[in-house]
Design an enzyme around this catalytic site. Structure first.
Site, PDB file in Angstrom:
ATOM      1  N   PRO A  89       0.802  -1.219   0.000  1.00  0.00           N
ATOM      2  CA  PRO A  89       0.000   0.000   0.000  1.00  0.00           C
ATOM      3  C   PRO A  89       0.842   1.281   0.000  1.00  0.00           C
ATOM      4  O   PRO A  89       0.352   2.347  -0.367  1.00  0.00           O
ATOM      5  CB  PRO A  89      -0.817  -0.107   1.299  1.00  0.00           C
ATOM      6  CG  PRO A  89      -0.834  -1.548   1.633  1.00  0.00           C
ATOM      7  CD  PRO A  89       0.472  -2.093   1.150  1.00  0.00           C
ATOM      8  N   GLU A 116       1.300  -7.804   9.068  1.00  0.00           N
ATOM      9  CA  GLU A 116       1.325  -6.364   9.296  1.00  0.00           C
ATOM     10  C   GLU A 116       2.223  -5.635   8.295  1.00  0.00           C
ATOM     11  O   GLU A 116       2.002  -4.490   7.974  1.00  0.00           O
ATOM     12  CB  GLU A 116       1.818  -6.083  10.733  1.00  0.00           C
ATOM     13  CG  GLU A 116       1.819  -4.620  11.130  1.00  0.00           C
ATOM     14  CD  GLU A 116       0.421  -4.018  11.174  1.00  0.00           C
ATOM     15  OE1 GLU A 116       0.318  -2.777  11.101  1.00  0.00           O
ATOM     16  OE2 GLU A 116      -0.561  -4.778  11.280  1.00  0.00           O
ATOM     17  N   ARG A 154      -0.812  -8.631 -21.196  1.00  0.00           N
ATOM     18  CA  ARG A 154      -1.656  -8.273 -22.347  1.00  0.00           C
ATOM     19  C   ARG A 154      -0.960  -7.295 -23.285  1.00  0.00           C
ATOM     20  O   ARG A 154      -1.387  -7.118 -24.422  1.00  0.00           O
ATOM     21  CB  ARG A 154      -2.983  -7.696 -21.871  1.00  0.00           C
ATOM     22  CG  ARG A 154      -2.883  -6.366 -21.159  1.00  0.00           C
ATOM     23  CD  ARG A 154      -4.210  -5.948 -20.544  1.00  0.00           C
ATOM     24  NE  ARG A 154      -5.256  -5.831 -21.542  1.00  0.00           N
ATOM     25  CZ  ARG A 154      -5.440  -4.773 -22.332  1.00  0.00           C
ATOM     26  NH1 ARG A 154      -4.608  -3.742 -22.223  1.00  0.00           N
ATOM     27  NH2 ARG A 154      -6.420  -4.739 -23.201  1.00  0.00           N
ATOM     28  N   ASP A 169      -6.189   1.671 -25.514  1.00  0.00           N
ATOM     29  CA  ASP A 169      -6.810   1.520 -24.204  1.00  0.00           C
ATOM     30  C   ASP A 169      -6.868   2.846 -23.467  1.00  0.00           C
ATOM     31  O   ASP A 169      -6.053   3.744 -23.690  1.00  0.00           O
ATOM     32  CB  ASP A 169      -6.004   0.541 -23.340  1.00  0.00           C
ATOM     33  CG  ASP A 169      -6.230  -0.895 -23.743  1.00  0.00           C
ATOM     34  OD1 ASP A 169      -7.260  -1.180 -24.368  1.00  0.00           O
ATOM     35  OD2 ASP A 169      -5.361  -1.725 -23.430  1.00  0.00           O
TER      36      ASP A 169
END
Length: 245
Positions: A89, A116, A154, A169
């Site tokens: 994160p 954690e 991809r 895209d």
């Protein structure tokens, strides 16, 4: 491309790797992968890969030894060092531009954590990239790794059926993609825009460009800040702004 995924839950990833585009890419020999349970590298007699944090606090922290040894094992004998990617994160926000950058590599190693967090020495001395797929917390890095791997594979040559698909895209051009329509031309009174049925490729290209600009302005205005806009683009956006007042 070769991809190593270091995880203590390899079964989470197996299904994704062997379905849809990722399966086809392997059949075309565009990439291959190896799932590594880094618990197998633990020197702890109970095969533990985590421990309590120094200084106290809630949760457990992944220890460095199993991950360092696992990375050493998958990179030994390689002529060049691979990118070692930590799903976290705290990492840099993942973007299409990052996917395009990583798609140029021959070897990628993904580390999927749990608990954690990671011993800081893993961040400082083992990984080359830290990536976050969003401002939220998951139970582990596996889901993030699968998202990133899918977005990279991809982009490899000949993986998609239509080579024009990836460059057009959303985010690849710096803008959100224009709307798409297919048959029938009229469905329950909802019609396809006439310009798409006209056969006039120049008008269709202009419509798509303007719809892409409009959608980006409405949904992700921030993307326009650094985008290279033509005078025609600016005039069109000014028309949209004037209609708001």
């Amino acid at each position: 491309m070769h991809i190593d995924v270091l995880t203590i839950f390899p079964e989470m990833i197996e299904g994704v790797m062997n379905a849809s585009i990722l399966k086809k890419a392997q059949e075309k020999e565009k990439f291959n992968y190896n799932l590594v349970n880094f618990r197998d590298y633990s020197e702890n007699r109970h095969m533990k890969v985590d421990d309590y944090p120094y200084g106290g606090g809630a949760g457990m922290v992944l220890t460095p030894q199993p991950l360092f040894d696992a990375v050493d094992a998958v990179t030994s004998g390689k002529q060049s060092k691979p990118r070692v990617i930590l799903l976290c994160p705290q990492g840099e926000p993942y973007t299409q531009q990052k996917a395009e950058e990583l798609a140029e590599e021959d070897h990628l190693v993904f580390i999927c954590g749990h608990y954690e967090g990671y011993d800081e020495r893993i961040r400082e001395h083992l990984v080359t990239d830290e990536i976050s797929i969003g401002d939220y917390v998951l139970t582990g890095g596996e889901l993030g790794a699968m998202v990133v791997i899918d977005s990279i594979v991809r982009l490899l040559p000949d993986v998609l059926g239509n080579e024009a698909s990836a460059p057009e895209d959303s985010f690849s051009t710096g803008l959100l993609e224009h709307p798409h329509y297919t048959r029938p031309a009229d469905f329950r009174g909802m019609s396809v825009p006439d310009v798409l049925l006209s056969g006039n490729h120049a008008k269709i290209a202009k419509w798509r460009r303007q719809e892409s600009l409009k959608r980006t302005y409405e949904r992700r205005r921030d993307l326009l800040d650094d985008h290279n806009l033509s005078d025609e683009d600016r005039n069109f956006l000014n028309e949209i702004r004037q209609k708001e007042y």
